[in-house]
Design a protein around this motif. Structure first.
Motif, mmCIF file in Angstrom:
data_model
loop_
_atom_site.group_PDB
_atom_site.id
_atom_site.type_symbol
_atom_site.label_atom_id
_atom_site.label_comp_id
_atom_site.label_asym_id
_atom_site.label_seq_id
_atom_site.Cartn_x
_atom_site.Cartn_y
_atom_site.Cartn_z
ATOM 1 N N CYS A 169 -34.160 -64.772 -9.412
ATOM 2 C CA CYS A 169 -34.918 -63.520 -9.571
ATOM 3 C C CYS A 169 -34.055 -62.407 -10.169
ATOM 4 O O CYS A 169 -33.025 -62.060 -9.596
ATOM 5 C CB CYS A 169 -35.447 -63.094 -8.199
ATOM 6 S SG CYS A 169 -36.236 -61.476 -8.234
ATOM 7 N N PRO A 170 -34.477 -61.828 -11.298
ATOM 8 C CA PRO A 170 -33.665 -60.745 -11.890
ATOM 9 C C PRO A 170 -33.642 -59.479 -11.040
ATOM 10 O O PRO A 170 -32.765 -58.646 -11.206
ATOM 11 C CB PRO A 170 -34.346 -60.481 -13.242
ATOM 12 C CG PRO A 170 -35.705 -61.070 -13.137
ATOM 13 C CD PRO A 170 -35.660 -62.155 -12.099
ATOM 14 N N GLN A 171 -34.601 -59.317 -10.124
ATOM 15 C CA GLN A 171 -34.658 -58.113 -9.291
ATOM 16 C C GLN A 171 -33.808 -58.233 -8.022
ATOM 17 O O GLN A 171 -33.615 -57.261 -7.313
ATOM 18 C CB GLN A 171 -36.109 -57.821 -8.873
ATOM 19 C CG GLN A 171 -37.069 -57.642 -10.008
ATOM 20 C CD GLN A 171 -36.656 -56.511 -10.917
ATOM 21 O OE1 GLN A 171 -36.218 -56.703 -12.036
ATOM 22 N NE2 GLN A 171 -36.755 -55.304 -10.407
ATOM 23 N N PHE A 200 -34.178 -55.354 -2.610
ATOM 24 C CA PHE A 200 -35.406 -56.137 -2.767
ATOM 25 C C PHE A 200 -35.487 -57.269 -1.734
ATOM 26 O O PHE A 200 -34.527 -58.009 -1.541
ATOM 27 C CB PHE A 200 -35.454 -56.696 -4.189
ATOM 28 C CG PHE A 200 -36.703 -57.459 -4.525
ATOM 29 C CD1 PHE A 200 -37.948 -57.037 -4.066
ATOM 30 C CD2 PHE A 200 -36.641 -58.599 -5.314
ATOM 31 C CE1 PHE A 200 -39.106 -57.738 -4.379
ATOM 32 C CE2 PHE A 200 -37.793 -59.309 -5.639
ATOM 33 C CZ PHE A 200 -39.021 -58.872 -5.163
ATOM 34 N N ALA A 203 -38.892 -63.028 -3.118
ATOM 35 C CA ALA A 203 -40.198 -63.700 -3.096
ATOM 36 C C ALA A 203 -40.443 -64.470 -1.802
ATOM 37 O O ALA A 203 -41.572 -64.502 -1.295
ATOM 38 C CB ALA A 203 -40.301 -64.646 -4.291
ATOM 39 N N CYS A 238 -40.789 -55.970 -7.440
ATOM 40 C CA CYS A 238 -40.995 -57.239 -8.156
ATOM 41 C C CYS A 238 -41.388 -56.928 -9.600
ATOM 42 O O CYS A 238 -42.340 -56.203 -9.851
ATOM 43 C CB CYS A 238 -42.076 -58.056 -7.470
ATOM 44 S SG CYS A 238 -42.596 -59.480 -8.439
ATOM 45 N N GLY A 239 -40.634 -57.484 -10.544
ATOM 46 C CA GLY A 239 -40.904 -57.239 -11.968
ATOM 47 C C GLY A 239 -41.864 -58.257 -12.550
ATOM 48 O O GLY A 239 -42.112 -58.259 -13.752
ATOM 49 N N ASN A 240 -42.363 -59.169 -11.720
ATOM 50 C CA ASN A 240 -43.318 -60.191 -12.129
ATOM 51 C C ASN A 240 -42.783 -61.126 -13.210
ATOM 52 O O ASN A 240 -43.544 -61.627 -14.042
ATOM 53 C CB ASN A 240 -44.633 -59.533 -12.562
ATOM 54 C CG ASN A 240 -45.814 -60.439 -12.305
ATOM 55 O OD1 ASN A 240 -45.712 -61.371 -11.490
ATOM 56 N ND2 ASN A 240 -46.912 -60.214 -13.000
ATOM 57 N N ALA A 241 -41.476 -61.366 -13.201
ATOM 58 C CA ALA A 241 -40.882 -62.271 -14.212
ATOM 59 C C ALA A 241 -41.269 -63.727 -13.964
ATOM 60 O O ALA A 241 -41.170 -64.560 -14.853
ATOM 61 C CB ALA A 241 -39.370 -62.123 -14.188
ATOM 62 N N GLN A 242 -41.662 -64.046 -12.729
ATOM 63 C CA GLN A 242 -42.137 -65.381 -12.345
ATOM 64 C C GLN A 242 -41.069 -66.464 -12.401
ATOM 65 O O GLN A 242 -41.389 -67.646 -12.432
ATOM 66 C CB GLN A 242 -43.365 -65.778 -13.181
ATOM 67 C CG GLN A 242 -44.408 -64.694 -13.179
ATOM 68 C CD GLN A 242 -45.794 -65.180 -13.523
ATOM 69 O OE1 GLN A 242 -45.979 -66.347 -13.827
ATOM 70 N NE2 GLN A 242 -46.763 -64.302 -13.457
ATOM 71 N N ASN A 243 -39.805 -66.074 -12.421
ATOM 72 C CA ASN A 243 -38.730 -67.082 -12.379
ATOM 73 C C ASN A 243 -38.762 -67.822 -11.045
ATOM 74 O O ASN A 243 -38.450 -69.006 -10.974
ATOM 75 C CB ASN A 243 -37.346 -66.419 -12.478
ATOM 76 C CG ASN A 243 -37.122 -65.753 -13.797
ATOM 77 O OD1 ASN A 243 -38.030 -65.664 -14.600
ATOM 78 N ND2 ASN A 243 -35.910 -65.276 -14.028
ATOM 79 N N CYS A 244 -39.118 -67.073 -9.984
ATOM 80 C CA CYS A 244 -39.071 -67.626 -8.629
ATOM 81 C C CYS A 244 -39.927 -68.882 -8.499
ATOM 82 O O CYS A 244 -39.480 -69.902 -8.002
ATOM 83 C CB CYS A 244 -39.515 -66.568 -7.622
ATOM 84 S SG CYS A 244 -41.063 -65.745 -8.049
ATOM 85 N N ILE A 258 -47.309 -63.135 -4.145
ATOM 86 C CA ILE A 258 -46.936 -61.774 -4.563
ATOM 87 C C ILE A 258 -48.197 -60.986 -4.939
ATOM 88 O O ILE A 258 -48.345 -59.819 -4.576
ATOM 89 C CB ILE A 258 -45.910 -61.834 -5.718
ATOM 90 C CG1 ILE A 258 -44.567 -62.358 -5.176
ATOM 91 C CG2 ILE A 258 -45.726 -60.469 -6.383
ATOM 92 C CD1 ILE A 258 -43.569 -62.794 -6.234
#
Ligand code: SF4
Ligand code: SF4
Ligand code: FES
Length: 276
Positions: A169-171, A200, A203, A238-244, A258
């Motif tokens: 997660c980038p956040q 943060f 997730a 959460c930046g919603n990058a969806q990496n998680c 999320i």
């Protein structure tokens, strides 16, 4: 791969939390059906580097050996995953030259491949990811959970707090801190927890808050969970990058959790504002 061959391992070593990182190379005999844990056990049985120097055995964490506890999570050839289910044959197909093992980057290293995931467990405390009981006396039957609710809850209940989702997660940033001179262990612990509280949640904790908010008894503490998710380091981080969701070994629908948490907190904030 034929028996009698050897496998080369490149392992990131770190002698303690404050020590510098360095690489060591090992060569171990190949055996069929090995996983990364059995490769590490072969190194532990004969801790000698590829150039013949004796060294300390590599330290790692593990428990269940069947991808249930999450303790053995590390970077294997740069990908975050469980060492116990990382099969050597598959890894050598992808990258025949060597297997590279490193600790996760978002947690403090205790030693070598063993990291301290306390921050994730603290995130679970922040969102009260449990069902509170008023005592241990027989309180009779609990409320019924419908099959539909069970179907929604079961995938979320498979979380093993392994750390893959927060690693990707980038956040979720690593907190860099160490014990100050003159600071007692208790003071340092309190300072660490205060720092965790600003960062943060990640997730996994958000998804667990959703799980317990949907349970008929867990719902009784929904307000506290929603408040925690609306506070510092909560759902809006959460930046919603969806990496998680891409790296979760249990295929937990984290982005759905999320989105549910986002809807629940918006509704709650609206109600709180209307009832002021
Ligand atoms: S949500 Fe998935 S990746 Fe994250 S801690 Fe739980 S099991 Fe691991
Ligand atoms: S969707 Fe949110 S929790 Fe998942 S990786 Fe992106 S920022 Fe992190
Ligand atoms: S040892 Fe438990 S997940 Fe690998």
């Amino acid at each position: 791969m034929a028996e009698g061959r050897t496998i080369r391992l490149r392992i990131a070593r770190q002698d303690g939390p404050e020590s510098p990182r360095y690489w060591q190379y090992f060569e171990i005999p190949y055996q069929p059906q090995m996983n990364v844990i059995s490769a590490l056990q072969a190194v532990a049985a004969h801790p000698v580097t590829i150039d013949g120097r004796e060294t300390t055995p590599v330290v790692w964490d593990c428990n269940c050996l069947e991808e249930v506890c999450g303790a053995c999570t590390m970077l294997v050839n740069g990908r975050v995953r469980q060492a116990c289910t990382a099969l050597v044959d598959r890894l050598l197909e992808e990258q025949p030259s060597e297997i590279v093992l490193e600790p996760m980057t978002k947690f403090p290293v205790v030693r070598d491949l063993f990291v301290d995931r306390a921050r994730m467990f603290h995130s679970l405390k922040r969102v009260r990811a449990w069902i509170a009981v008023a005592g241990y006396h027989d309180a009779g039957e609990g409320p019924r959970v419908s099959p539909e609710e069970q179907e929604q809850a079961y995938p979320l209940s498979r979380c093993m707090t392994c750390g893959c989702c927060v690693e990707a997660c980038p956040q979720f940033s690593k907190i860099e801190m160490s014990r100050d001179a003159g600071e007692s262990p208790e003071q340092y612990e309190a300072r660490k927890v205060a720092a965790y509280d600003e960062e943060f949640l990640g997730a996994a904790a958000i998804s667990q808050a959703v799980l317990f908010n949907t349970h008929p008894t867990g719902r009784l503490a929904a307000r506290e969970r929603l408040e925690a998710m609306m506070g510092p380091g909560g759902i809006t981080d959460c930046g919603n990058a969806q990496n998680c969701v891409k790296v979760c070994p249990k295929e937990i629908p984290l982005t759905r959790s999320i989105a549910v948490a986002g809807r629940q907190t918006t509704l709650y904030a609206l109600k709180r504002w209307l009832l002021r």
